[in-house]
Scaffold this motif. Sequence first.
Motif, PDB file in Angstrom:
ATOM      1  N   LYS A   1      63.802  20.770  25.567  1.00  0.00           N
ATOM      2  CA  LYS A   1      64.833  21.448  24.782  1.00  0.00           C
ATOM      3  C   LYS A   1      64.453  22.896  24.473  1.00  0.00           C
ATOM      4  O   LYS A   1      65.290  23.798  24.540  1.00  0.00           O
ATOM      5  N   TYR A   2      63.186  23.118  24.129  1.00  0.00           N
ATOM      6  CA  TYR A   2      62.762  24.444  23.673  1.00  0.00           C
ATOM      7  C   TYR A   2      62.021  25.243  24.749  1.00  0.00           C
ATOM      8  O   TYR A   2      61.383  26.237  24.451  1.00  0.00           O
ATOM      9  N   SER A   3      62.071  24.758  25.989  1.00  0.00           N
ATOM     10  CA  SER A   3      61.438  25.472  27.093  1.00  0.00           C
ATOM     11  C   SER A   3      62.335  25.401  28.315  1.00  0.00           C
ATOM     12  O   SER A   3      62.973  24.378  28.580  1.00  0.00           O
ATOM     13  N   GLU A   4      62.388  26.506  29.059  1.00  0.00           N
ATOM     14  CA  GLU A   4      63.196  26.536  30.281  1.00  0.00           C
ATOM     15  C   GLU A   4      62.339  26.366  31.526  1.00  0.00           C
ATOM     16  O   GLU A   4      62.857  26.313  32.641  1.00  0.00           O
ATOM     17  N   GLU A   5      61.034  26.284  31.332  1.00  0.00           N
ATOM     18  CA  GLU A   5      60.125  26.150  32.473  1.00  0.00           C
ATOM     19  C   GLU A   5      59.651  24.703  32.631  1.00  0.00           C
ATOM     20  O   GLU A   5      60.092  23.791  31.919  1.00  0.00           O
ATOM     21  N   THR A   6      58.723  24.505  33.545  1.00  0.00           N
ATOM     22  CA  THR A   6      58.196  23.167  33.833  1.00  0.00           C
ATOM     23  C   THR A   6      57.385  22.631  32.645  1.00  0.00           C
ATOM     24  O   THR A   6      56.651  23.367  31.976  1.00  0.00           O
ATOM     25  N   VAL A   7      57.535  21.350  32.393  1.00  0.00           N
ATOM     26  CA  VAL A   7      56.759  20.662  31.354  1.00  0.00           C
ATOM     27  C   VAL A   7      55.732  19.763  32.046  1.00  0.00           C
ATOM     28  O   VAL A   7      56.086  18.943  32.892  1.00  0.00           O
ATOM     29  N   ASN A   8      54.460  19.941  31.722  1.00  0.00           N
ATOM     30  CA  ASN A   8      53.387  19.156  32.337  1.00  0.00           C
ATOM     31  C   ASN A   8      53.025  17.958  31.448  1.00  0.00           C
ATOM     32  O   ASN A   8      52.700  18.126  30.267  1.00  0.00           O
ATOM     33  N   VAL A   9      53.095  16.770  32.034  1.00  0.00           N
ATOM     34  CA  VAL A   9      52.662  15.556  31.345  1.00  0.00           C
ATOM     35  C   VAL A   9      51.423  15.043  32.069  1.00  0.00           C
ATOM     36  O   VAL A   9      51.491  14.642  33.233  1.00  0.00           O
TER      37      VAL A   9
ATOM     38  N   ILE B   1      51.257  16.733  26.610  1.00  0.00           N
ATOM     39  CA  ILE B   1      52.589  17.245  26.937  1.00  0.00           C
ATOM     40  C   ILE B   1      52.542  18.754  26.722  1.00  0.00           C
ATOM     41  O   ILE B   1      52.466  19.222  25.578  1.00  0.00           O
ATOM     42  N   GLU B   2      52.543  19.498  27.808  1.00  0.00           N
ATOM     43  CA  GLU B   2      52.365  20.953  27.750  1.00  0.00           C
ATOM     44  C   GLU B   2      53.648  21.654  28.206  1.00  0.00           C
ATOM     45  O   GLU B   2      54.218  21.317  29.244  1.00  0.00           O
ATOM     46  N   ASP B   3      54.099  22.623  27.409  1.00  0.00           N
ATOM     47  CA  ASP B   3      55.295  23.391  27.786  1.00  0.00           C
ATOM     48  C   ASP B   3      55.039  24.880  27.624  1.00  0.00           C
ATOM     49  O   ASP B   3      54.017  25.298  27.079  1.00  0.00           O
ATOM     50  N   ARG B   4      55.978  25.676  28.080  1.00  0.00           N
ATOM     51  CA  ARG B   4      55.926  27.143  27.962  1.00  0.00           C
ATOM     52  C   ARG B   4      57.130  27.619  27.162  1.00  0.00           C
ATOM     53  O   ARG B   4      57.850  28.522  27.553  1.00  0.00           O
ATOM     54  N   GLY B   5      57.315  26.949  25.998  1.00  0.00           N
ATOM     55  CA  GLY B   5      58.491  27.221  25.184  1.00  0.00           C
ATOM     56  C   GLY B   5      58.239  28.156  24.024  1.00  0.00           C
ATOM     57  O   GLY B   5      57.453  29.101  24.131  1.00  0.00           O
ATOM     58  N   VAL B   6      58.893  27.863  22.894  1.00  0.00           N
ATOM     59  CA  VAL B   6      58.881  28.776  21.739  1.00  0.00           C
ATOM     60  C   VAL B   6      57.570  28.722  20.954  1.00  0.00           C
ATOM     61  O   VAL B   6      57.258  29.648  20.202  1.00  0.00           O
ATOM     62  N   GLY B   7      56.800  27.632  21.084  1.00  0.00           N
ATOM     63  CA  GLY B   7      55.527  27.533  20.355  1.00  0.00           C
ATOM     64  C   GLY B   7      55.725  27.342  18.857  1.00  0.00           C
ATOM     65  O   GLY B   7      56.842  27.137  18.366  1.00  0.00           O
TER      66      GLY B   7
ATOM     67  N   VAL C   1      53.021  31.457  19.790  1.00  0.00           N
ATOM     68  CA  VAL C   1      54.441  31.785  19.602  1.00  0.00           C
ATOM     69  C   VAL C   1      55.007  32.404  20.866  1.00  0.00           C
ATOM     70  O   VAL C   1      54.418  33.325  21.438  1.00  0.00           O
ATOM     71  N   GLU C   2      56.144  31.864  21.289  1.00  0.00           N
ATOM     72  CA  GLU C   2      56.883  32.314  22.478  1.00  0.00           C
ATOM     73  C   GLU C   2      56.117  32.087  23.793  1.00  0.00           C
ATOM     74  O   GLU C   2      56.549  32.560  24.844  1.00  0.00           O
ATOM     75  N   GLN C   3      54.999  31.367  23.735  1.00  0.00           N
ATOM     76  CA  GLN C   3      54.260  31.093  24.974  1.00  0.00           C
ATOM     77  C   GLN C   3      54.056  29.604  25.222  1.00  0.00           C
ATOM     78  O   GLN C   3      53.569  29.210  26.274  1.00  0.00           O
ATOM     79  N   GLY C   4      54.431  28.792  24.260  1.00  0.00           N
ATOM     80  CA  GLY C   4      54.358  27.354  24.475  1.00  0.00           C
ATOM     81  C   GLY C   4      53.368  26.636  23.597  1.00  0.00           C
ATOM     82  O   GLY C   4      52.721  27.227  22.730  1.00  0.00           O
ATOM     83  N   SER C   5      53.263  25.324  23.820  1.00  0.00           N
ATOM     84  CA  SER C   5      52.368  24.492  23.017  1.00  0.00           C
ATOM     85  C   SER C   5      51.962  23.253  23.817  1.00  0.00           C
ATOM     86  O   SER C   5      52.589  22.899  24.815  1.00  0.00           O
ATOM     87  N   THR C   6      50.900  22.602  23.349  1.00  0.00           N
ATOM     88  CA  THR C   6      50.409  21.375  23.979  1.00  0.00           C
ATOM     89  C   THR C   6      50.165  20.319  22.907  1.00  0.00           C
ATOM     90  O   THR C   6      49.353  20.521  22.005  1.00  0.00           O
ATOM     91  N   PHE C   7      50.895  19.214  23.012  1.00  0.00           N
ATOM     92  CA  PHE C   7      50.673  18.070  22.129  1.00  0.00           C
ATOM     93  C   PHE C   7      49.829  17.049  22.871  1.00  0.00           C
ATOM     94  O   PHE C   7      49.998  16.831  24.079  1.00  0.00           O
ATOM     95  N   LYS C   8      48.920  16.397  22.127  1.00  0.00           N
ATOM     96  CA  LYS C   8      48.085  15.357  22.730  1.00  0.00           C
ATOM     97  C   LYS C   8      48.190  14.070  21.924  1.00  0.00           C
ATOM     98  O   LYS C   8      48.115  14.084  20.697  1.00  0.00           O
ATOM     99  N   LEU C   9      48.374  12.966  22.644  1.00  0.00           N
ATOM    100  CA  LEU C   9      48.352  11.636  22.033  1.00  0.00           C
ATOM    101  C   LEU C   9      47.064  10.954  22.463  1.00  0.00           C
ATOM    102  O   LEU C   9      46.777  10.816  23.635  1.00  0.00           O
TER     103      LEU C   9
END
Length: 362
Positions: free
Chosen positions: A270-278, A291-297, A349-357
């Motif tokens: 939703k918050y990223s237009e690029e590829t999401v890495n799982v 779960i890594e994205d290049r979104g809003v951070g 911010v504006e470069q993405g985030s990575t969540f880990k479970l």
Amino acid sequence: MSKAKLKSYYFPVGLVITLVVTLVLVRWWQLIFKESFQREQDSAILVLEKEMFIAADNGIKKEELIEEGKIKIVSQCSIVPCIFSQGKFLQIKEEYLESIEQQTKKRINMIRWETGFLITLLFSASGFMIFLYQKERKQHKEQEDFVTMTTHELKHPVTSVSLILQSLNRETIPAEKKSVLIQKGLSEINALNEQIENLIKIKQLKQLQKKEDSSYRLNHFISDMLSRLEARGLQTFRINLLCEDDSLLTNVNKVGLELLLTNLVENSLKYSEETVNVTLEKSKSSLVISIEDRGVGFTKEEKKQLGKLFYRSKRHAIQNIKGTGIGLYTVFKLAKVLDVRVELADTTVEQGSTFKLKFASA
């Protein structure tokens, strides 16, 4: 301060006042008993002193007190009471005086131990009552939050569908616009149905069992989950799945783990237009899904608010995207139930985030 918030302090404040009053009364009780025991000691010595006056002129009484170990004959007084008798002195025996004093101390200490035990019991009971009160308050607040959340979540789609039906009721509406409104109405109903399902899942979080009866392959589970998301219309083609190892097994509750992953993956898409890495990997005895994205951070302030019900950032980039503020709340709430550790491992911010479970392997 609101009346409701003020009332919430009545019980703990009343309990503290009761404890303070009780402590004052217990201390007063200790002092009364101590004075009573001291008076009894002084009275016993005074009675002995009277007996010594009698014994000074009565040989039988004198012998009786000496045999009882209460007095002794001395040539010079060292402690009182001490009575002159026939050229010498009758003096209270040090051992007898010490025994009286020891008995008084023993009784005082006994009262101290009893009152100490009473105070400990009182504080323990009070602490337990406060714990139960806080637990009850928390449960009540969760129920209120759930009702508020339900109202908040269902109001918008219901209003939208109502407006669409009112528009369709007009006879002058063009056929093309009618078709668009019908599609929009169906979309809102689907969204409403999805929100109801999510709310039901949130309400049932505590009822989920932590573990499955048997283990399963995690990479197959994630692949199947993404297929289900694709069937719901999510852009799963933007997801890069890096978890081909068939040997990684777990027995974490499937329904709960899928809900966790679904919320995080949906947020990333939703918050990223690029590829999401799982990514799936093993770290010592734990399994880690990233779960890594290049979104809003996230900003520092936003990181502090993670997992709070209804919280949404006020940043323009986020406010322009439709959201409810319950996704990450569900993630953190459910993670506690399933013994899954959720980490925001990296964010800019504006470069993405990575969540880990992180959770135990089977």
